[in-house]
Design a protein around this motif. Structure first.
Motif, short mmCIF file in Angstrom:
data_model
loop_
_atom_site.label_atom_id
_atom_site.label_comp_id
_atom_site.label_asym_id
_atom_site.label_seq_id
_atom_site.Cartn_x
_atom_site.Cartn_y
_atom_site.Cartn_z
N LYS A 1 0.79 -1.17 -0.13
CA LYS A 1 -0.03 -0.05 0.02
C LYS A 1 0.81 1.22 -0.01
O LYS A 1 0.68 2.41 -0.91
CB LYS A 1 -0.85 -0.03 1.22
N VAL B 1 0.93 3.90 -2.95
CA VAL B 1 0.32 5.40 -2.62
C VAL B 1 1.50 6.38 -2.91
O VAL B 1 1.38 7.41 -3.64
CB VAL B 1 0.07 5.71 -1.22
N ILE C 1 -7.24 -2.14 -3.64
CA ILE C 1 -8.07 -0.99 -4.35
C ILE C 1 -9.45 -1.22 -3.83
O ILE C 1 -10.00 0.10 -3.30
CB ILE C 1 -8.16 -1.40 -5.74
N ASN D 1 -9.88 -1.37 -0.70
CA ASN D 1 -9.58 -0.51 0.75
C ASN D 1 -9.31 0.64 0.46
O ASN D 1 -8.69 1.38 1.55
CB ASN D 1 -8.75 -1.44 1.43
N GLY D 2 -9.39 1.18 -0.64
CA GLY D 2 -9.24 2.90 -0.81
C GLY D 2 -8.16 3.27 -1.77
O GLY D 2 -7.91 4.29 -1.73
N ILE D 3 -7.31 2.12 -2.45
CA ILE D 3 -5.99 2.84 -3.37
C ILE D 3 -6.81 3.23 -4.39
O ILE D 3 -7.37 2.23 -5.16
CB ILE D 3 -5.26 1.66 -3.57
N THR D 4 -6.72 4.27 -4.99
CA THR D 4 -7.35 4.93 -6.10
C THR D 4 -6.66 5.29 -7.26
O THR D 4 -7.01 5.45 -8.19
CB THR D 4 -8.15 6.25 -5.59
N SER D 5 -5.23 5.08 -7.21
CA SER D 5 -4.45 5.49 -8.26
C SER D 5 -4.43 4.38 -9.37
O SER D 5 -4.17 4.72 -10.53
CB SER D 5 -2.92 5.98 -7.91
N LEU E 1 -14.46 -2.72 -9.74
CA LEU E 1 -13.59 -1.94 -9.14
C LEU E 1 -13.35 -0.92 -10.12
O LEU E 1 -12.37 0.10 -9.92
CB LEU E 1 -12.21 -2.69 -8.58
#
Length: 699
Positions: free
Chosen positions: A178, A182, A203, A205-209, A230
């Motif tokens: 992660k 990030v 992804i 759990n919030g990884i958006t890149s 996703l």
């Protein structure tokens, strides 16, 4: 016809008579390393600086006012190096893979240099169909898989379009993964399906890149379904190659230069958050150029298009990647293991490599198997012959020779078959390796064994032992192109002005990284204003200008009485005992003594416990937990440590014997991918056992 050209002959053995085989043939020329040879010299004209030794360079390279130009000097980037390999090797085998059908691996199937070139060209064109990659700004592209042909193809495709690769270690924790995603903000990762599923959890759990995943081993419906949920683009690598073949860019992409960033290689890290080591194409070519220089003056074994290499050390680590650079440069072949280290020897037997890389932990296991095989055949003519042959080749090693015309054919041919029978060059690094193991590898496999020292921050390039020098306990002279100096470490009583000179190892040159990615604070701690990288390792120059690794500054701690402790040094001594397979030494700054978690070698430990300690009726596990055995073992280790130069306070006072032979592994998180101990994790894993040992010592 000379006796030398006659080849080996049949010899009848009579153990009652001395054997004089050496007189019956002409041995190959001896390349003796005389006492006067200097392997490194001080850089001329450099003024002394207080608290520092003068920088040293490779003496052999320095002997020439104008070194011969090598092919490596003409290569400007990793992409250029690949094109050279294709031009040289063409239709020769390049990447070999064993297909597995119904659980059984078949023969290696090879892709040629020309075939791989076509795939690289198509994949690079396919990658440019993604807007984030074709924008003109060098894209960061992740590589997440075990060693396989597609890993190499993907990286070369990235280099062709000046993209920056970010290899991801197979055993990265979710938190570390992660952090990397990030920090780099990478939008594209080329991965295998199993690794893609790990990414998808992040992804979710919030990884958006991350926007697209390219699958090396094809698409399945589950991944397609999750990807759609996703909002991820999921593409098969071969599908992208087909697309690239149809959609060639109208303007060829700008090729990378030497100063272009090639990769951000995250250190595996024994503690804390992994740091991204920024390496340029020039950094990644530094070892190739240094080795090519040594080869041109006959101080490094030549690598040729006929060589075959077994790839199983992690491609996410710089050592394996720099080896690939060297192999591609000459058009050699690379065969990949199945991905299971337990099946490695089966892959080796099928591939029959000529170059075998390893780390001390693996070579120690090979050494133990050779010793065990001898013990199983103990007695009689075989044992006498083996020892006679071994002693003869030990004498040859003193003169830099690893081959023996007679003994290799009569005694050691069977041992050589354990690695396929063709290995001529072995490479080791990552940790110290014992003299007995090094000698055994050279004697039993009749191979040149070279030991190197380097770090991720030096792109694995710093020092290498000389091909003609079999002296143990040293890691050679600086690789041509770089300078190495020692600086004082007064708190550990190491001074560059002492005899021999000792201090922290610092290096400067084209191999040194650009800094840690988006981490100026950590960069400033190790990379000074003059471009010297401070390794944290403590070294010593011997009388002939070779570097010895004697300590480590970074993992040093104090005991309650004020003594400085370097646990890695003590662990190395403990593991030099044939009764210890793995070791973790622990000390508390509030305690006066050291304790250790040790994994005994089952075979030698059982012999010791039964024959010397009188425990005849217990199995291995019961022996490990027996309090009396633990006390006796700690005493045996104290005697072993003192015999090998440890001071009283450096010896462990209590031990916990771990009966699980796989207690320290990459898979369970106790070792990094290059087999270094993760001390913080080990401490937490054995917290209860450590507390019990200290209670038993009443401290």
């Amino acid at each position: 016809m000379s006796k030398k050209s006659m080849g080996p002959r049949k010899v009848s053995f009579d153990s009652s008579q001395p054997l004089k085989i050496e007189d019956e043939y002409e041995p190959e020329p001896i390349r003796q390393s005389k006492g006067g040879i200097q392997y490194s010299i001080e850089v001329p004209g450099v003024a002394s600086i207080e608290g520092e030794g003068k920088p040293r360079i490779n003496a052999f390279a320095a002997q020439f006012e104008s070194l011969p130009k090598t092919s490596a000097d003409q290569v400007q980037s990793l992409h250029h190096n690949f094109l050279r390999g294709v031009q040289i090797a063409g239709d020769l085998p390049f990447l070999g893979t064993r297909p597995v059908t119904n659980g059984l691996a078949g023969p290696f199937i090879w892709q040629t240099y020309n075939e791989v070139f076509k795939r690289v060209r198509n994949l690079s064109s396919g990658l440019l169909t993604f807007p984030s990659i074709s924008s003109g700004i060098p894209a960061s592209i992740g590589l997440f898989a075990l060693n396989r042909a597609e890993w190499i193809i993907a990286e070369q495709a990235c280099f062709a379009i000046s993209a920056i690769t970010i290899p991801l270690f197979d055993m990265l924790s979710q938190d570390a993964l992660k952090h990397i995603l990030v920090q780099t903000g990478m939008e594209t990762i080329i991965a295998t399906r199993d690794k893609a599923k790990n990414l998808m959890k992040l992804i979710a759990n919030g990884i958006t890149s991350l926007h697209q995943i390219i699958l090396m081993d094809g698409i399945d419906e589950e991944i397609l379904f999750i990807g759609k949920e996703l909002n991820l683009t999921i593409t098969g690598m071969t599908d992208l190659e087909r697309l690239g073949a149809k959609t060639r860019p109208s303007k060829p992409p700008t090729p990378p230069s030497g100063t272009s960033i090639a990769t951000i290689c995250y250190t595996s890290g024994t503690t804390g958050t992994p740091k991204g080591t920024v390496l340029t194409h020039t950094n990644c070519l530094a070892l190739l150029r240094g080795i090519s220089t040594l080869q041109s003056i006959s101080h490094f074994t030549p690598i040729t298009p006929s060589d075959v290499y077994i790839s199983y050390l992690p491609l996410a680590h710089v050592f394996e990647r720099t080896m690939v650079v060297n192999l591609i440069h000459v058009g050699a072949a690379i065969g990949f293991y199945q991905g299971d280290t337990f099946k490695l020897m089966d892959d080796v037997a099928e591939l029959r490599p000529t170059i075998f890389p390893g780390v001390p932990r693996l070579f120690n296991r090979i050494y133990e198997k050779v010793k065990r095989g001898l013990k199983e055949r103990a007695g009689g003519v075989y044992e006498w012959t083996f020892h006679r042959a071994y002693a003869a080749k030990e004498e040859y090693l003193k003169r830099g020779v690893v081959k023996h015309l007679v003994w290799d054919a009569i005694v050691f041919e069977g041992v050589k078959e354990k690695l396929g029978g063709r290995v001529r060059l072995m490479l080791t690094g990552a940790a110290p390796i014992g003299k007995s193991v090094l000698d055994s590898l050279r004697i039993c496999f009749s191979a040149t064994v070279l030991e190197g020292y380097g770090l991720t921050e030096t792109c694995s390039s710093l020092t290498f032992t000389d091909e003609n020098d079999c002296t143990p306990d040293q890691v050679g002279a600086p690789v041509p192109g770089c300078q190495v100096k020692l600086i004082d470490v007064p708190e550990m009583n190491y001074f560059s002005s002492s005899v021999p000179p000792r201090g922290e190892i610092c290096v400067k040159g084209p191999n040194v990284f650009q800094g840690y990615y988006k981490n100026p604070e950590e960069t400033a701690k190790v990379l000074d204003a003059d471009g010297w990288f401070h390794t944290g390792d403590v070294g010593e120059w011997d009388a002939q200008g070779r570097l010895k690794l004697i300590d480590r500054k970074k993992s040093v701690f104090k005991l309650s009485q004020g003594e400085y402790i370097a646990p890695e040094k003590i662990e190395s001594v403990l593991k030099s005992s044939d009764m210890v397979s793995q070791a973790f030494v622990y000390g508390d700054s509030l305690k006066p003594y050291l304790v250790a978690v040790l994994v005994p070698d089952r075979h030698t430990f059982m012999n010791w416990a039964t024959k010397k300690q009188g425990f005849y009726h217990k199995n291995f596990k019961d022996l490990c937990i027996d309090p009396g055995i633990r006390v006796a073992f700690a005493k045996a280790m104290d005697e072993h440590g003192r015999a090998h130069g440890l001071k009283g306070f450096e010896n462990v006072k209590a031990v916990y014997l771990e009966s699980d032979a796989d207690a320290f592994t990459i898979e369970n998180g106790l070792l990094t991918p290059i087999f270094k101990l993760k001390r913080f994790v080990a401490r937490e894993t054995y917290k209860r056992e450590i507390e019990e040992m200290y209670r038993g010592l009443h401290v």
